[in-house]
Design a protein around this motif. Structure first.
Motif, mmCIF file in Angstrom:
data_model
loop_
_atom_site.group_PDB
_atom_site.id
_atom_site.type_symbol
_atom_site.label_atom_id
_atom_site.label_comp_id
_atom_site.label_asym_id
_atom_site.label_seq_id
_atom_site.Cartn_x
_atom_site.Cartn_y
_atom_site.Cartn_z
ATOM 1 N N GLY A 31 -0.082 5.160 3.181
ATOM 2 C CA GLY A 31 -0.432 3.776 2.881
ATOM 3 C C GLY A 31 -0.548 2.922 4.132
ATOM 4 O O GLY A 31 -1.338 1.975 4.177
ATOM 5 N N ILE A 48 -7.569 -1.353 -1.970
ATOM 6 C CA ILE A 48 -6.837 -2.336 -1.156
ATOM 7 C C ILE A 48 -7.626 -3.636 -1.073
ATOM 8 O O ILE A 48 -7.057 -4.736 -1.186
ATOM 9 C CB ILE A 48 -6.557 -1.765 0.249
ATOM 10 N N CYS A 101 0.861 -1.184 0.000
ATOM 11 C CA CYS A 101 0.000 0.000 0.000
ATOM 12 C C CYS A 101 0.901 1.240 0.000
ATOM 13 O O CYS A 101 1.539 1.563 1.010
ATOM 14 C CB CYS A 101 -0.914 -0.004 1.223
#
Length: 604
Positions: A110, A86, A30
């Motif tokens: 992230g 995600i 991420c």
């Protein structure tokens, strides 16, 4: 170039990369936000490769409205879209690889997003790198960075009613308000059973560790000593990161023996947009170069394609996502484009014998020609080359090397001559402004005292001005010699190179931001304010007010896009005829600027 085993993937409008491996524990990376995502792009890719080498299948991806994914940063419900990205990435990784466990690894923003999404995706582990404990903490830092950043005099405020502008990206008020609702220190359930937190010395992650332990998670903490080097620039981010090595070892701990990984069906993902179809391409020697081909749904007849080159060491998406926006805007006009990474940059492979992240490399001409080959293979035989900063120098040289280039756009070229390559910091450090910016100060005794005591900055400026004068004498002597003998131009006679392009019928647009430091290089090569270039046929020059070097200001980017439209209209449908005629190459004697059309190699 070494072949890259990773595979471009597409899921729910998100573009990503699958790094395959045989382990039963997978990882979703991420990424951070905005300028930090650009700075860490190459290091993030290397991190994914290291995880895969340790047996962990990895998926790294662009959130909706970022990178190569669908959407815009100003679209509504961005936070929900990012969290949805995600979730989609995790489901896609499981479907492609059959992994039994999934870990989320987040850097900066992230990390905040990964934690918010962890329970919903049933993550088995969570790694937080320099995490923000809350959305408010992220917004405070982003606002401070935006306000402290140097901006052009005519630019609007960095923080205003339209949002926070930072590094060419805009966070809207709606997205900011949604982020304010995220506070990890107030979570009532553990995001996952295992957590690793690596934080910078001044970070505030200790409260997160305490909270997660109270909720029953097993938490390990370690310092993130590489944080500053990793986040400050594209160049620094290519170094090996000890924190990433620590994460790799932690995730691979107690992992079941690897098995042959599930191989997904081989196909080229295609991203459908309102006006275009995009597909990733691997091309060049060993397929080591990477780019995104953006083709219009309704193509304009006989129009050249556009080759978009890296801005400095920035990945192919461009500063502030400028290359993506340009490509999709061009598609709406019926014009195809290829936004590509040169060797050692972005998602292209490293060049043998050369470190990653270097710019102004002469072998990048061959890479750009490979991009022209890729366009030709897709049916686009003529092209306009576009480059900003170091990309402008490569665009100039590929235009000299290859008659398929029928138009040229150079934005804030820091140098016009290529060599063995320099870092972005070295290029910035060696730049010298126009002489008019320094000459008035040479009457000040303090300036001379600084030069005599060899003050680093003053000495560099004095050396730059003296080298500029010597270069003018040398180039002038070369022109005199060529006038008498028909050959012998100086190796770095840029005017001679531009004249060769003009004689071949190449139309050139040169754009400088008002007051940009690169105007000093223009003055050194062509005289005050562009001198003879302004009188050269087929070339016109523009200044952008309120623009910084990388065109991070929104209004400057829009003005540049209009100028590029004008150039493409001037090139027009005659590009195919110009290509068939091919025209002369650079006149003999241009030395480093004279490139062999058959090989793309420079004699310099």
């Amino acid at each position: 170039m070494t072949p890259d085993p990773s595979t471009p993937v597409l899921f729910e409008g998100c573009f990503g990369w699958l790094h395959p491996a045989g382990g039963r524990r997978g990882v979703v990376l991420c990424a951070p936000y905005g300028g930090e995502a650009l700075a860490t792009h190459r290091a993030w890719r290397r991190f994914a490769e290291a995880l895969a080498a340790a047996g962990l299948p990895v998926l790294r991806f662009d959130y909706p409205g970022t990178g190569n994914s669908v959407g815009e940063e100003g679209d509504p419900a961005r936070l929900d879209a990012w969290l949805g990205g995600i979730r989609a990435a995790t489901a896609h990784l499981r479907a492609l690889t059959g992994v039994e466990e999934v870990a989320l690894v987040g850097l900066r923003l992230g990390a905040l997003l990964a934690t918010a999404a962890a329970r919903g995706v049933e993550a088995d582990a969570l790694v937080l790198l320099s995490p923000f404990p809350s959305g408010r903490a992220f917004l405070q830092e982003l606002r401070a960075v935006a306000l402290l950043a140097e901006r052009p005099a005519d630019a609007p405020p960095a923080v205003g009613p339209e949002g926070i502008d930072s590094a060419g990206f805009r966070l809207t008020p709606e997205t900011a308000e949604a982020l304010r609702g995220l506070d990890l220190t107030r979570m009532t359930e553990s995001p996952t059973r295992r957590v690793l937190i690596l934080d910078r010395p001044e970070g505030r992650a200790a409260a997160l560790a305490e909270r997660f332990r109270a909720l029953g998670a097993t938490v390990e903490e370690a310092p993130f000593s590489d944080h500053a080097r990793l986040m400050t620039s594209v160049q620094h981010a290519v170094v090996d990161c000890s924190a990433f090595a620590r994460v790799t070892a932690w995730l691979a701990r107690d992992m079941a023996p690897a098995e042959p990984g599930r191989v997904a069906e081989a196909f080229t993902p295609r991203l459908g947009l309102a006006d275009a179809m995009e597909r990733p391409l691997r091309f060049g020697p060993g397929g080591g170069l990477f780019g995104i081909l953006c083709e219009p749904v309704a193509a304009a007849a006989e129009r050249p394609a556009v080759l978009l080159l890296n801005s400095g060491a920035t990945p192919h998406t461009g500063t502030g996502r400028m290359s993506v926006r340009l490509a999709r805007r061009l598609a709406a006009r019926g014009i195809a484009s290829l936004r590509m990474d040169l060797g050692g940059l972005g998602d292209s492979a490293s060049k043998p014998g050369r470190r990653d992240g270097l710019i102004y490399c002469r072998d990048m001409v061959e890479d750009a020609q490979a991009g022209l080959d890729a366009l030709a293979a897709a049916g686009h035989g003529a092209a306009v080359a576009v480059g900003l900063c170091a990309g402008a120098a490569v665009a100039l040289h590929v235009a000299l090397a290859d008659p398929r280039v029928v138009g040229l756009t150079l934005v804030n070229p820091g140098r016009f001559v290529l060599g063995d390559g320099v870092t972005q910091e070295e290029a910035i450090g060696s730049a010298v402004k126009p002489a008019a910016a320094y000459l008035p100060r040479l009457t000040e005794p303090a300036v001379w005292r600084a030069i005599l005591r060899q003050d680093r900055k003053a000495s560099r400026v004095a050396r730059g001005l003296s080298e500029r004068a010597a270069r003018r004498l040398r180039i002038g002597a070369g022109r005199l010699r060529a006038g008498l003998m028909g050959r012998g131009y100086a190796r770095d006679d840029v005017l001679h190179a531009f004249q060769a392009l003009s004689d071949r019928g190449v139309r050139t647009l040169m754009v400088h931001s008002a007051g940009d430091v690169t105007l000093g290089e223009l003055e050194a090569q062509a005289g005050t304010d562009g001198g003879r270039l302004r009188r050269m046929g087929g070339l016109w020059m523009e200044r952008l007010a309120g623009a910084d070097h990388s065109l991070m200001e929104r209004a400057a980017r829009e003005r540049f896009a209009d100028l590029l439209d004008d150039l493409l209209d001037r090139v027009g449908t005659g590009a195919a005829d110009a290509l068939r005629g091919k025209g002369p190459g650079p006149p003999e004697g241009t030395g480093a600027l004279r490139v062999n059309h058959a090989t793309g190699n420079s004699p310099a």
